[in-house]
Design an enzyme around this catalytic site. Structure first.
Site, short mmCIF file in Angstrom:
data_model
loop_
_atom_site.label_atom_id
_atom_site.label_comp_id
_atom_site.label_asym_id
_atom_site.label_seq_id
_atom_site.Cartn_x
_atom_site.Cartn_y
_atom_site.Cartn_z
N ASP A 80 1.37 -2.03 3.82
CA ASP A 80 0.10 -2.37 4.46
C ASP A 80 0.19 -1.81 5.87
O ASP A 80 0.81 -2.42 6.75
CB ASP A 80 -0.11 -3.89 4.48
CG ASP A 80 -1.39 -4.27 5.21
OD1 ASP A 80 -2.40 -3.54 5.08
OD2 ASP A 80 -1.38 -5.30 5.92
N GLU B 70 -1.94 0.95 1.18
CA GLU B 70 -3.36 0.61 1.28
C GLU B 70 -4.09 1.69 2.06
O GLU B 70 -3.58 2.19 3.07
CB GLU B 70 -3.54 -0.75 1.96
CG GLU B 70 -4.97 -1.25 1.89
CD GLU B 70 -5.09 -2.68 2.38
OE1 GLU B 70 -5.88 -2.90 3.32
OE2 GLU B 70 -4.40 -3.56 1.84
N ASP C 242 0.70 -9.80 6.77
CA ASP C 242 0.88 -8.36 6.55
C ASP C 242 1.88 -8.09 5.43
O ASP C 242 1.70 -7.17 4.63
CB ASP C 242 1.34 -7.67 7.85
CG ASP C 242 0.26 -7.74 8.92
OD1 ASP C 242 -0.85 -7.23 8.68
OD2 ASP C 242 0.53 -8.32 9.99
#
Length: 173
Positions: free
Chosen positions: A7, A66, A138
């Site tokens: 991420d 992502e 996160d």
């Protein structure tokens, strides 16, 4: 198969590592690379080095990251894109295949709702991986990316196996 999920963030980049054994998803590790502010070039180096160290430590077979979404603040979006680029570069330099997933795809795969909030993602990651607590946001998002990749890879493998089974001497059976 071992999957590393990322991420990306210019200040905090989450990572999550899972093993896929048959239908089981097994937690290996997760955490965050924190850059503590400062010039962007220095933060990019911290992300690049951090991802390289994670890859060397956990030796994943595949990686997933992502995608960056377009923010209302173009400068913030550009910084996020550069941080993501550093993470992708580290993965590519390590020889890992990299697959991209949107936040919508991750939420849909993990929660079943593409409009879920961060808390829901964290709770479902905890449930899917049978963790004793909810990971930091996160890290939970990164584990969600890894779980999404495991789900998508499993579906593709099943489709390929079904296709191969329906073939006989190069023809549909």
């Amino acid at each position: 198969m071992r999957i590393l999920g990322i991420d990306p963030g210019s200040r905090t980049t989450g990572f999550g590592v899972i093993d896929v054994v048959g239908q089981n998803r097994i937690y290996v590790a997760s955490g965050c690379i924190k850059t503590q502010g400062g010039p962007l070039a220095g933060r990019i180096k911290i992300i690049l080095d951090g991802i390289a160290q994670i890859v060397a430590t956990y030796k994943p077979d595949e990686s997933a990251i992502e995608q960056v979404f377009v923010n209302v603040n173009p400068a913030a979006t550009l910084m996020l894109g550069q941080a993501r680029g550093a993470a992708v570069a580290a993965l590519v330099l390590a020889g890992l295949p990299v697959t991209d997933y949107t936040a919508l795809q991750v939420k849909q795969a993990v929660v079943g709702n593409g409009h879920a909030d961060k808390e829901q993602v964290g709770l479902m990651v905890q449930r899917h991986l049978r963790l004793s607590g909810v990971p930091q946001a996160d890290a939970a998002d990164a584990l969600g990316v890894a779980l999404t990749h495991a789900q998508h890879q499993g579906g593709a493998a099943k489709q390929l196996a079904a296709y191969r089974m329906s073939m006989k001497r190069g023809r549909m059976a």
